[in-house]
Design an enzyme around this catalytic site. Sequence first.
Site, PDB file in Angstrom:
ATOM      1  CE  LYS A  15      52.803  11.110  65.339  1.00 32.24           C
ATOM      2  NZ  LYS A  15      53.429  10.511  66.544  1.00 32.24           N
ATOM      3  NE  ARG A  90      57.988  10.063  61.786  1.00 33.31           N
ATOM      4  CZ  ARG A  90      56.832   9.442  62.040  1.00 33.31           C
ATOM      5  NH1 ARG A  90      55.832   9.516  61.206  1.00 33.31           N
ATOM      6  NH2 ARG A  90      56.687   8.763  63.136  1.00 33.31           N
ATOM      7  NE  ARG A 129      50.837   1.934  69.218  1.00 34.97           N
ATOM      8  CZ  ARG A 129      51.455   2.930  68.584  1.00 34.97           C
ATOM      9  NH1 ARG A 129      50.804   4.052  68.362  1.00 34.97           N
ATOM     10  NH2 ARG A 129      52.699   2.812  68.206  1.00 34.97           N
ATOM     11  NE  ARG A 162      52.841   0.840  64.895  1.00 35.87           N
ATOM     12  CZ  ARG A 162      52.853   2.166  64.881  1.00 35.87           C
ATOM     13  NH1 ARG A 162      51.702   2.830  64.912  1.00 35.87           N
ATOM     14  NH2 ARG A 162      53.969   2.844  64.836  1.00 35.87           N
ATOM     15  NE  ARG A 173      58.146   4.012  66.562  1.00 28.52           N
ATOM     16  CZ  ARG A 173      57.122   3.399  67.167  1.00 28.52           C
ATOM     17  NH1 ARG A 173      57.298   2.221  67.726  1.00 28.52           N
ATOM     18  NH2 ARG A 173      55.945   3.973  67.197  1.00 28.52           N
TER      19      ARG A 173
HETATM   20  P1  AP5 Z   1      48.511   6.756  69.201  1.00 35.75           P
HETATM   21  O1  AP5 Z   1      47.371   7.656  68.874  1.00 35.75           O
HETATM   22  O2  AP5 Z   1      48.601   5.443  68.513  1.00 35.75           O
HETATM   23  O3  AP5 Z   1      49.903   7.571  69.107  1.00 35.75           O
HETATM   24  P2  AP5 Z   1      50.717   8.080  67.847  1.00 35.75           P
HETATM   25  O4  AP5 Z   1      51.294   9.421  68.198  1.00 35.75           O
HETATM   26  O5  AP5 Z   1      49.884   8.012  66.612  1.00 35.75           O
HETATM   27  O6  AP5 Z   1      51.892   7.002  67.851  1.00 35.75           O
HETATM   28  P3  AP5 Z   1      52.598   6.217  66.697  1.00 35.75           P
HETATM   29  O7  AP5 Z   1      53.502   5.219  67.374  1.00 35.75           O
HETATM   30  O8  AP5 Z   1      51.625   5.662  65.698  1.00 35.75           O
HETATM   31  O9  AP5 Z   1      53.461   7.314  66.035  1.00 35.75           O
HETATM   32  P4  AP5 Z   1      54.690   7.112  65.234  1.00 35.75           P
HETATM   33  O10 AP5 Z   1      54.922   8.505  64.807  1.00 35.75           O
HETATM   34  O11 AP5 Z   1      55.833   6.440  65.909  1.00 35.75           O
HETATM   35  O12 AP5 Z   1      54.245   6.031  64.122  1.00 35.75           O
HETATM   36  P5  AP5 Z   1      53.747   6.162  62.617  1.00 35.75           P
HETATM   37  O13 AP5 Z   1      52.707   5.175  62.402  1.00 35.75           O
HETATM   38  O14 AP5 Z   1      53.486   7.590  62.246  1.00 35.75           O
HETATM   39  O15 AP5 Z   1      48.464   6.520  70.792  1.00 35.75           O
HETATM   40  C1  AP5 Z   1      49.398   5.697  71.452  1.00 35.75           C
HETATM   41  C2  AP5 Z   1      48.745   5.048  72.684  1.00 35.75           C
HETATM   42  O16 AP5 Z   1      48.410   6.034  73.648  1.00 35.75           O
HETATM   43  C3  AP5 Z   1      47.439   4.295  72.370  1.00 35.75           C
HETATM   44  O17 AP5 Z   1      47.424   3.115  73.153  1.00 35.75           O
HETATM   45  C4  AP5 Z   1      46.330   5.262  72.814  1.00 35.75           C
HETATM   46  O18 AP5 Z   1      45.194   4.567  73.283  1.00 35.75           O
HETATM   47  C5  AP5 Z   1      47.000   6.070  73.928  1.00 35.75           C
HETATM   48  N1  AP5 Z   1      46.621   7.492  73.919  1.00 35.75           N
HETATM   49  C6  AP5 Z   1      46.557   8.308  72.832  1.00 35.75           C
HETATM   50  N2  AP5 Z   1      46.213   9.563  73.188  1.00 35.75           N
HETATM   51  C7  AP5 Z   1      46.087   9.549  74.543  1.00 35.75           C
HETATM   52  C8  AP5 Z   1      45.749  10.551  75.514  1.00 35.75           C
HETATM   53  N3  AP5 Z   1      45.494  11.829  75.159  1.00 35.75           N
HETATM   54  N4  AP5 Z   1      45.701  10.186  76.814  1.00 35.75           N
HETATM   55  C9  AP5 Z   1      45.982   8.886  77.179  1.00 35.75           C
HETATM   56  N5  AP5 Z   1      46.284   7.908  76.317  1.00 35.75           N
HETATM   57  C10 AP5 Z   1      46.340   8.226  75.010  1.00 35.75           C
HETATM   58  O19 AP5 Z   1      55.075   5.740  61.822  1.00 35.75           O
HETATM   59  C11 AP5 Z   1      55.583   4.430  61.886  1.00 35.75           C
HETATM   60  C12 AP5 Z   1      56.884   4.341  61.107  1.00 35.75           C
HETATM   61  O20 AP5 Z   1      56.645   4.645  59.697  1.00 35.75           O
HETATM   62  C13 AP5 Z   1      57.993   5.320  61.513  1.00 35.75           C
HETATM   63  O21 AP5 Z   1      58.747   4.861  62.607  1.00 35.75           O
HETATM   64  C14 AP5 Z   1      58.805   5.386  60.209  1.00 35.75           C
HETATM   65  O22 AP5 Z   1      59.632   4.261  60.060  1.00 35.75           O
HETATM   66  C15 AP5 Z   1      57.730   5.353  59.132  1.00 35.75           C
HETATM   67  N6  AP5 Z   1      57.278   6.711  58.763  1.00 35.75           N
HETATM   68  C16 AP5 Z   1      56.050   7.245  58.977  1.00 35.75           C
HETATM   69  N7  AP5 Z   1      55.999   8.524  58.553  1.00 35.75           N
HETATM   70  C17 AP5 Z   1      57.224   8.796  58.054  1.00 35.75           C
HETATM   71  C18 AP5 Z   1      57.809   9.975  57.488  1.00 35.75           C
HETATM   72  N8  AP5 Z   1      57.110  11.132  57.355  1.00 35.75           N
HETATM   73  N9  AP5 Z   1      59.099   9.909  57.099  1.00 35.75           N
HETATM   74  C19 AP5 Z   1      59.821   8.789  57.208  1.00 35.75           C
HETATM   75  N10 AP5 Z   1      59.348   7.646  57.751  1.00 35.75           N
HETATM   76  C20 AP5 Z   1      58.053   7.655  58.167  1.00 35.75           C
END
Ligand code: AP5
Length: 216
Positions: A15, A90, A129, A162, A173
């Site tokens: 994402k 979410r 990552r 991270r 998660r």
């Molecule tokens: P990346 O683009 O970083 O993936 P991502 O989907 O953004 O993964 P996240 O781990 O950031 O998502 P998340 O939802 O767990 O965390 P968030 O920060 O939102 O890509 C991952 C890897 O794959 C990278 O190494 C990249 O190079 C590679 N890659 C990407 N695309 C690729 C492709 N097409 N092909 C090959 N490789 C690829 O949330 C963190 C925390 O915050 C949550 O756990 C929660 O505690 C809190 N939080 C956030 N939002 C909320 C909410 N709405 N409600 C409650 N708590 C929340």
Amino acid sequence: MKLNIILMGPPGAGKGTLAKQLKSEFNLAHISTGDMFRDAIKAGTELGKLAQSYIDEGHLVPDEVTIGLVKERLSNKDCENGFLLDGFPRTIPQAEALQELSKEIQRPIEVVINLSCDNNELVRRISGRRVCKVCGAPYHIDSAKPKIEGKCDLCGGELIQRKDDNEESLKVRLGDYNLKTKPLLDYYSNLGLLKSFNSLQGKESLFDEVKLFLKS
Ligand code: AP5
């Protein structure tokens, strides 16, 4: 052209990576609740202290906190040209609050882009990552290496792992994703807004496919 966009998918689906590509292509506001919480943690604010206890263990931050944060952010001027919601909503209560809010500000959600990816690949991506401490750009120790080891290609910042990118937090998660977030796929499908893409294809090919769809 669809400009008010939700990006959905499990942790590691890509994402954040896709959001950064779309943001610069279409000049959209990128609203990542995960990044907003991490910024608050870095700044040591009350919000940061609260969020840290949930995030480090992989739990979701409570709905009322997250909804309030997004409500404030969506009313910023930079959202007028369109926005990308990355990691929000979410839960069903978050999605319902967003429906109300988007009506209020007269910027209806136009499409929900869902990135699908299998579990083994999610674990591989998350465990390898690394992210830039300064600008948040994502890298991978095998498949997306920076030009200079340990340094961000974009801003030269230090690359770090991270805290929630460990096996235990990832289990929580993924469990939360399946239980609380996956039901949103039916929610948005029923509203006729859902469009799924396979994130197993490379980043550039995925970006091209999504770009084409958004312009159609
Ligand atoms: P990346 O683009 O970083 O993936 P991502 O989907 O953004 O993964 P996240 O781990 O950031 O998502 P998340 O939802 O767990 O965390 P968030 O920060 O939102 O890509 C991952 C890897 O794959 C990278 O190494 C990249 O190079 C590679 N890659 C990407 N695309 C690729 C492709 N097409 N092909 C090959 N490789 C690829 O949330 C963190 C925390 O915050 C949550 O756990 C929660 O505690 C809190 N939080 C956030 N939002 C909320 C909410 N709405 N409600 C409650 N708590 C929340």
